[in-house]
Write a protein that holds these residues in place. Structure first.
Motif, mmCIF file in Angstrom:
data_model
loop_
_atom_site.group_PDB
_atom_site.id
_atom_site.type_symbol
_atom_site.label_atom_id
_atom_site.label_comp_id
_atom_site.label_asym_id
_atom_site.label_seq_id
_atom_site.Cartn_x
_atom_site.Cartn_y
_atom_site.Cartn_z
ATOM 1 N N HIS A 13 -5.713 -8.312 10.486
ATOM 2 C CA HIS A 13 -6.307 -7.629 11.449
ATOM 3 C C HIS A 13 -5.040 -6.909 12.350
ATOM 4 C CE1 HIS A 13 -8.117 -11.609 11.025
ATOM 5 N NE2 HIS A 13 -9.354 -10.576 10.995
ATOM 6 N N ASP A 16 -1.539 -8.751 13.762
ATOM 7 C CA ASP A 16 -1.258 -9.957 12.865
ATOM 8 C C ASP A 16 0.281 -9.824 12.609
ATOM 9 O OD1 ASP A 16 -3.663 -10.818 12.791
ATOM 10 O OD2 ASP A 16 -4.088 -10.601 10.555
ATOM 11 N N HIS A 114 -7.324 -14.212 6.850
ATOM 12 C CA HIS A 114 -5.713 -14.276 6.693
ATOM 13 C C HIS A 114 -5.735 -14.913 5.276
ATOM 14 C CE1 HIS A 114 -4.821 -14.942 11.343
ATOM 15 N NE2 HIS A 114 -5.414 -13.522 10.760
HETATM 16 ZN ZN LIG Z 1 -5.583 -12.163 12.344
#
Ligand SMILES: [Zn+2]
Length: 240
Positions: A13, A16, A114
């Protein structure tokens, strides 16, 4: 040439990489390396903010860190898969950017994206080096893969910690670009809430990792390989 980088950070994302390795990226830029980011998704499934807002925020954060390139794989947010189509797309981006070092998310995580991004990233790094894999682009296999370990609670000791004391403010400034995600937030990504403000939580965690190498702020990493030492007398971090 313009898309080639020395260091590529791949994560699920937007935001991140700022959370887990933003200080390290800014530091690599400052010593003269070319640095890139590949966000796998556009953030359309996030609870807060929309994809367009997050795109603008990601551009501003990249400018703060000074990175040379920020690409988006446009995979579906919250549905990242390590499948053939995703691997092919990511292989394409790795061959286009030709990094020597790749930073991936740690293989364990709260968010399924993730975890999958970690495995997908590693597989794509390997496959990118196979001459007969995928579309006709020149094969390229990164020399090394390391995993951003920040905020993980697993009993895994960091393989090394990068001293980010000089770029900690840039990391925080980049994180603050994501106001739609973080203003007023008490948790994010792999960071569990303690009741404190998120920005303060990130500072405290970064200070903890810094303390492991006797510096103000640090970012921890894991790698499977062993670090080589030529002169044992050059070893840092005092024992007592
Ligand atoms: Zn993330």
């Amino acid at each position: 040439m313009s898309d080639h980088v020395d260091l590529l950070a791949i994560a699920a994302h937007r935001d991140d990489v700022e959370l887990t390795c933003g200080g390290t990226l800014a530091k690599a830029v400052r010593v003269g390396h070319r640095v890139g980011i590949v966000d796998l998704t556009q953030g359309e499934s996030a609870t807060r903010g929309d994809a367009a807002t997050r795109a603008a925020e990601a551009v501003r954060a990249a400018a703060v860190l000074g990175v040379h390139l920020r690409l988006n794989a446009e995979f579906p947010d919250a549905h990242v898969q390590n499948d053939e189509a995703s691997r092919e797309k990511l292989v394409e981006l790795i061959r286009r950017t030709k990094p020597r070092l790749v930073i991936l998310p740690y293989p364990v995580g709260r968010h399924p994206d993730h975890r999958v991004a970690s495995e997908l990233g590693r597989d794509a790094c390997f496959l990118a080096g196979l001459a007969k894999y995928g579309k006709a682009a020149e094969p390229h296999r990164p020399f090394k893969v390391v995993y951003a370990l920040a905020y993980r609670e697993d009993p895994v000791k960091p393989s090394f910690v990068v001293d980010i004391s000089d770029t900690f403010e840039a990391k925080m400034q980049a994180i603050r670009c994501y106001a739609s995600q973080f203003d007023g937030a008490k948790a994010a990504g792999e960071i569990f809430p303690t009741g404190q403000d998120l920005y303060e939580l990130i500072r405290v965690q970064s200070a903890h990792y810094g303390s492991l190498i006797r510096r103000p702020y640090g970012e921890p990493f894991f790698m499977h390989e062993t670090i080589v030492v030529d002169d044992v007398l050059e070893l840092g971090v005092q024992s007592f």
